[in-house]
Design a protein around this motif. Structure first.
Motif, PDB file in Angstrom:
ATOM      1  N   GLN A   6       2.654  -1.725  -6.929  1.00 44.90           N
ATOM      2  CA  GLN A   6       1.787  -1.769  -5.756  1.00 44.90           C
ATOM      3  C   GLN A   6       1.035  -3.084  -5.792  1.00 44.90           C
ATOM      4  O   GLN A   6       0.319  -3.359  -6.755  1.00 44.90           O
ATOM      5  CB  GLN A   6       0.833  -0.587  -5.778  1.00 44.90           C
ATOM      6  CG  GLN A   6      -0.099  -0.534  -4.600  1.00 44.90           C
ATOM      7  CD  GLN A   6      -0.666   0.858  -4.323  1.00 44.90           C
ATOM      8  OE1 GLN A   6      -0.676   1.305  -3.217  1.00 44.90           O
ATOM      9  NE2 GLN A   6      -1.128   1.529  -5.350  1.00 44.90           N
ATOM     10  N   ASP A  60       0.841  -1.194   0.000  1.00 41.76           N
ATOM     11  CA  ASP A  60       0.000   0.000   0.000  1.00 41.76           C
ATOM     12  C   ASP A  60       0.876   1.243   0.000  1.00 41.76           C
ATOM     13  O   ASP A  60       1.429   1.628   1.014  1.00 41.76           O
ATOM     14  CB  ASP A  60      -0.915  -0.009   1.230  1.00 41.76           C
ATOM     15  CG  ASP A  60      -1.871   1.175   1.234  1.00 41.76           C
ATOM     16  OD1 ASP A  60      -1.751   2.052   0.358  1.00 41.76           O
ATOM     17  OD2 ASP A  60      -2.747   1.231   2.124  1.00 41.76           O
ATOM     18  N   LEU A  61       0.959   1.857  -1.138  1.00 46.64           N
ATOM     19  CA  LEU A  61       1.851   3.002  -1.281  1.00 46.64           C
ATOM     20  C   LEU A  61       1.345   4.232  -0.555  1.00 46.64           C
ATOM     21  O   LEU A  61       2.096   5.169  -0.324  1.00 46.64           O
ATOM     22  CB  LEU A  61       2.018   3.344  -2.768  1.00 46.64           C
ATOM     23  CG  LEU A  61       2.773   2.312  -3.594  1.00 46.64           C
ATOM     24  CD1 LEU A  61       2.728   2.694  -5.064  1.00 46.64           C
ATOM     25  CD2 LEU A  61       4.205   2.208  -3.111  1.00 46.64           C
ATOM     26  N   SER A  62       0.073   4.243  -0.206  1.00 50.92           N
ATOM     27  CA  SER A  62      -0.465   5.469   0.374  1.00 50.92           C
ATOM     28  C   SER A  62      -0.106   5.640   1.847  1.00 50.92           C
ATOM     29  O   SER A  62      -0.328   6.686   2.422  1.00 50.92           O
ATOM     30  CB  SER A  62      -1.985   5.525   0.202  1.00 50.92           C
ATOM     31  OG  SER A  62      -2.600   4.615   1.079  1.00 50.92           O
ATOM     32  N   MET A  63       0.459   4.597   2.458  1.00 43.59           N
ATOM     33  CA  MET A  63       0.826   4.688   3.869  1.00 43.59           C
ATOM     34  C   MET A  63       2.089   5.520   4.046  1.00 43.59           C
ATOM     35  O   MET A  63       3.023   5.419   3.257  1.00 43.59           O
ATOM     36  CB  MET A  63       1.075   3.303   4.444  1.00 43.59           C
ATOM     37  CG  MET A  63      -0.057   2.312   4.239  1.00 43.59           C
ATOM     38  SD  MET A  63      -1.497   2.742   5.213  1.00 43.59           S
ATOM     39  CE  MET A  63      -0.871   2.418   6.861  1.00 43.59           C
ATOM     40  N   GLU A  64       2.112   6.264   5.139  1.00 43.57           N
ATOM     41  CA  GLU A  64       3.294   7.064   5.427  1.00 43.57           C
ATOM     42  C   GLU A  64       4.516   6.153   5.583  1.00 43.57           C
ATOM     43  O   GLU A  64       5.625   6.511   5.192  1.00 43.57           O
ATOM     44  CB  GLU A  64       3.070   7.864   6.713  1.00 43.57           C
ATOM     45  CG  GLU A  64       4.049   9.009   6.872  1.00 43.57           C
ATOM     46  CD  GLU A  64       3.812   9.775   8.170  1.00 43.57           C
ATOM     47  OE1 GLU A  64       2.809   9.479   8.865  1.00 43.57           O
ATOM     48  OE2 GLU A  64       4.635  10.654   8.475  1.00 43.57           O
ATOM     49  N   PRO A  70      -5.674   3.470  10.050  1.00 41.28           N
ATOM     50  CA  PRO A  70      -6.193   4.155  11.238  1.00 41.28           C
ATOM     51  C   PRO A  70      -7.690   3.960  11.452  1.00 41.28           C
ATOM     52  O   PRO A  70      -8.131   3.787  12.595  1.00 41.28           O
ATOM     53  CB  PRO A  70      -5.847   5.629  10.988  1.00 41.28           C
ATOM     54  CG  PRO A  70      -5.358   5.733   9.586  1.00 41.28           C
ATOM     55  CD  PRO A  70      -4.933   4.376   9.169  1.00 41.28           C
ATOM     56  N   GLY A  71      -8.449   3.976  10.363  1.00 42.25           N
ATOM     57  CA  GLY A  71      -9.895   3.864  10.511  1.00 42.25           C
ATOM     58  C   GLY A  71     -10.322   2.566  11.161  1.00 42.25           C
ATOM     59  O   GLY A  71     -11.188   2.549  12.046  1.00 42.25           O
ATOM     60  N   SER A 101       5.448  11.489  11.370  1.00 38.79           N
ATOM     61  CA  SER A 101       4.382  12.259  11.989  1.00 38.79           C
ATOM     62  C   SER A 101       4.111  11.831  13.428  1.00 38.79           C
ATOM     63  O   SER A 101       3.454  12.556  14.166  1.00 38.79           O
ATOM     64  CB  SER A 101       3.108  12.170  11.148  1.00 38.79           C
ATOM     65  OG  SER A 101       2.582  10.866  11.239  1.00 38.79           O
ATOM     66  N   LEU A 123      10.206   4.105   0.860  1.00 41.83           N
ATOM     67  CA  LEU A 123      10.479   4.430  -0.539  1.00 41.83           C
ATOM     68  C   LEU A 123      11.555   5.485  -0.653  1.00 41.83           C
ATOM     69  O   LEU A 123      12.478   5.368  -1.464  1.00 41.83           O
ATOM     70  CB  LEU A 123       9.222   5.011  -1.191  1.00 41.83           C
ATOM     71  CG  LEU A 123       8.288   4.063  -1.886  1.00 41.83           C
ATOM     72  CD1 LEU A 123       7.236   4.851  -2.640  1.00 41.83           C
ATOM     73  CD2 LEU A 123       9.064   3.176  -2.839  1.00 41.83           C
ATOM     74  N   ASP A 124      11.387   6.525   0.135  1.00 45.59           N
ATOM     75  CA  ASP A 124      12.345   7.614   0.142  1.00 45.59           C
ATOM     76  C   ASP A 124      13.766   7.050   0.271  1.00 45.59           C
ATOM     77  O   ASP A 124      14.643   7.319  -0.557  1.00 45.59           O
ATOM     78  CB  ASP A 124      11.998   8.524   1.332  1.00 45.59           C
ATOM     79  CG  ASP A 124      13.013   9.625   1.552  1.00 45.59           C
ATOM     80  OD1 ASP A 124      13.828   9.874   0.640  1.00 45.59           O
ATOM     81  OD2 ASP A 124      12.984  10.251   2.629  1.00 45.59           O
ATOM     82  N   ASN A 184      -2.422   6.231  15.391  1.00 45.57           N
ATOM     83  CA  ASN A 184      -3.039   7.505  15.055  1.00 45.57           C
ATOM     84  C   ASN A 184      -4.561   7.411  15.175  1.00 45.57           C
ATOM     85  O   ASN A 184      -5.216   8.296  15.735  1.00 45.57           O
ATOM     86  CB  ASN A 184      -2.629   7.882  13.623  1.00 45.57           C
ATOM     87  CG  ASN A 184      -2.763   9.359  13.366  1.00 45.57           C
ATOM     88  OD1 ASN A 184      -2.701  10.162  14.294  1.00 45.57           O
ATOM     89  ND2 ASN A 184      -2.953   9.719  12.107  1.00 45.57           N
ATOM     90  N   ALA A 225       5.917   5.484   2.298  1.00 43.16           N
ATOM     91  CA  ALA A 225       6.556   6.691   1.785  1.00 43.16           C
ATOM     92  C   ALA A 225       7.970   6.830   2.329  1.00 43.16           C
ATOM     93  O   ALA A 225       8.914   7.092   1.590  1.00 43.16           O
ATOM     94  CB  ALA A 225       5.731   7.916   2.164  1.00 43.16           C
ATOM     95  N   GLU A 226       8.119   6.603   3.619  1.00 45.00           N
ATOM     96  CA  GLU A 226       9.437   6.800   4.213  1.00 45.00           C
ATOM     97  C   GLU A 226      10.422   5.718   3.784  1.00 45.00           C
ATOM     98  O   GLU A 226      11.609   5.974   3.597  1.00 45.00           O
ATOM     99  CB  GLU A 226       9.320   6.882   5.740  1.00 45.00           C
ATOM    100  CG  GLU A 226       8.517   8.101   6.140  1.00 45.00           C
ATOM    101  CD  GLU A 226       8.467   8.341   7.645  1.00 45.00           C
ATOM    102  OE1 GLU A 226       9.234   7.689   8.394  1.00 45.00           O
ATOM    103  OE2 GLU A 226       7.659   9.183   8.067  1.00 45.00           O
TER     104      GLU A 226
END
Lengths: 335, 335
Positions: B97, B69-73, B224-225, B280, B79-80, B253, B76-77
């Motif tokens: 993905q 799931d690429l949308s997770m922070e 989170p949901g 975050s 990947l960076d 979160n 992202a970190e």
DNA sequence: ACGCCGCGTTACAACGATGTAATAGTCATC
DNA sequence: GATGACTATTACATCGTTGTAACGCGGCGT
């Protein structure tokens, strides 16, 4: 060693070209021949060599996505959509990070990678108009986000309008001392910062609310830590404010953190708003009012422009704005 | 039309192969010849065609990264770091993905993309041992994250130990009713969930604290949901707890959001901890205690294994654990 | 002066797929 | 039964780069 068209052809008792015809499906092939070939393909687990195909066709089937900072949740959510849409359209996606180094943006726009990708989606930060000189030498490219540039295709949220709308929302709640976080300043001057600051000022002017430059807090990097530091500095300096409009959700997160730390109640004492509508904003404490837009539509639009551009480099450059909405949550309006 | 080695060769008055020799720099070329060629390269703005090179060499210079799931922070970190390290080592990066669809993982592991990439970094979720049968047919691959699999290279944080450590931290603060969010259950059963649940139980057992299965909250998706819903359900059911250990920061979160909503003070009434140490988390309200690890080192280690694997497919599979630390912040220990 | 050595350079072929133009094959028609 | 009109398939060449093996040239030794 991998099987090639030759091997498949031999096994199926046809010529390599017929195998190619079956695979690409443009030329009609007699059903029984087709079946023999397909059997051979399965048997040998044949997979086309994309380098060879790319060499022959001049197309690689790959596009590049270039973001300034991949570690941001915003980048993540955009990537998610872009990768999904790109894959649906048969592109594979190469990832680039331009970071703080403007030369990387230039490098991408020069022909450096040209032979590896068919097109480029670039989210520029440092790029100023100067970097793109003539359109002739450019690979097919679509710029995303706010850019002051007319020579290439662009997709963006209308930052000026969105900032105006958000400021208007805060004004409508009765706030008069609205700070912004992420304004452009002497050391930090991106197109997005300028546009959002402008929208903010326009809304104030429209409402006849006096503009106090001290309320425009500069953040030389749009990350939570810098935003937090900026708001803390402002509070310590005794700056009065009843709302804070952060130019990204990520910065809003930093601001919420600072306010929480100081036991300043949101939104009762200070309302907070963001921009981007990242997923976690919904789960902030309190949930974050923000500027939202359809990221899927953003990706679809961008890739559609890119696709057109790849097909015809001579097209006139287009600019498309993705509609935005103000999503109101508890950080500006208590439940 | 792009310049080719031929054009450069003609202009420099040498043969194509000499141009190639200059560019690749492995064969010695007389300085004056070299200079002539370099001049011609600059003049024509020659850029090697990577498809042709890939075809000839059998290497594309690209690796693929596949995340669920690429949308997770978190993604992202990671990947960076991966993109940075990969670029430093001269790889370009393709992004995939895998989503919720196990077949995508299989597809990647099959030779589908083989000709486009030299290797693959895969963060599996659905993949169970069965999916990888023999190592012979696989592209060079390194699995990241918890996987119960012995046939391929793996890099991970030791989830069992990390969960044990975090649980021990919470126990050391005097908590006895520690809930976890993200436990494995009948409908959700990933290697990570199992490992972290196991670490939690081990810590309880070591401390002689009774284990209450009701405290193991299942989240069928680590977002989170779902976590928020799970904790709300537990609280509504009157489940007693003095701490919540979420198996990702992202879920923490959601939990913080639910507790904030109900005016339950963190950490005074309920302490909250996460896992991953995303950026975050530092700006959560309150800042989040979490399991941290060096993501840069994670990427370096992974790519180094992958590089070795590409060089020699016959190497014995290796498993490497990246060291982790418990980072204590205000969500478990008030300032 | 002659031949040998070694180094820089070259000609050629090959990686695998596919567009082009030519060929073999099929069927209808007179 | 021969002619023509298609249609499915084939042979060949080509995309751009680079490994292989052969080549040419200058310098050295005798």
């Amino acid at each position: 060693m991998r099987a090639t068209v030759r091997d498949v052809a031999t096994l199926a008792g046809v010529s390599p070209k017929t195998v190619s015809n079956v695979i690409n499906g443009v030329v009609f092939v007699r059903p029984e021949t087709r079946e023999r070939v397909e059997l051979a393909v399965a048997e040998l687990q044949y997979v086309p060599n994309l380098s060879a195909r790319g060499l022959r066709n001049g197309r690689t089937g790959a596009i590049a996505l270039a973001f300034p900072d991949l570690s941001m949740e915003y980048s993540a959510e955009m990537l998610d959509q872009f990768v999904e849409v790109a894959h649906e359209q048969g592109w594979s996606v190469q990832l680039e990070q331009t970071g703080k180094r403007p030369e990387r943006e230039r490098e991408l726009l020069s022909r450096g990678r040209e032979h590896l990708i068919d097109g480029l989606v670039l989210n520029p930060v440092n790029l100023e108009s100067s970097a793109i000189v003539g359109t002739d030498d450019l690979p097919p490219v679509v710029l995303i986000g706010e850019v002051e540039q007319d020579l290439v295709d662009r997709v963006a949220v209308d930052s000026v309008a969105a900032a105006r709308d958000m400021t208007a929302h805060l004004l409508s709640l009765g706030h008069r001392r609205i700070a912004v976080v992420g304004a452009d300043g002497p050391d930090f001057d991106t197109a997005s910062a300028r546009a959002r600051t402008r929208g903010y000022r326009e809304a104030l002017a429209e409402a006849g609310v006096p503009h106090d430059p001290a309320l425009e807090l500069v953040a030389d990097d749009w990350v939570p830590g810098v935003a937090e530091a900026a708001i803390v500095r402002a509070l310590d300096a005794g700056l009065e404010m009843d709302a804070v409009f952060c130019f990204t959700d990520s910065m809003a997160n930093g601001v919420l953190s600072a306010l929480f730390e100081r036991r300043i109640r949101v939104p009762e004492q200070i309302a907070v708003a963001g921009f981007d509508d990242v997923h976690s904003g919904r789960f902030a404490s309190p949930p974050l009012t923000t500027v939202s837009f359809d990221k899927r539509a953003f990706a679809e639009t961008t890739l559609s422009l890119l696709s057109d551009r790849i097909a015809d480099r001579a097209l006139a450059p287009r600019r498309i704005y993705i509609p935005h909405q103000i999503v109101i949550r508890a950080s500006t309006v208590s439940a």
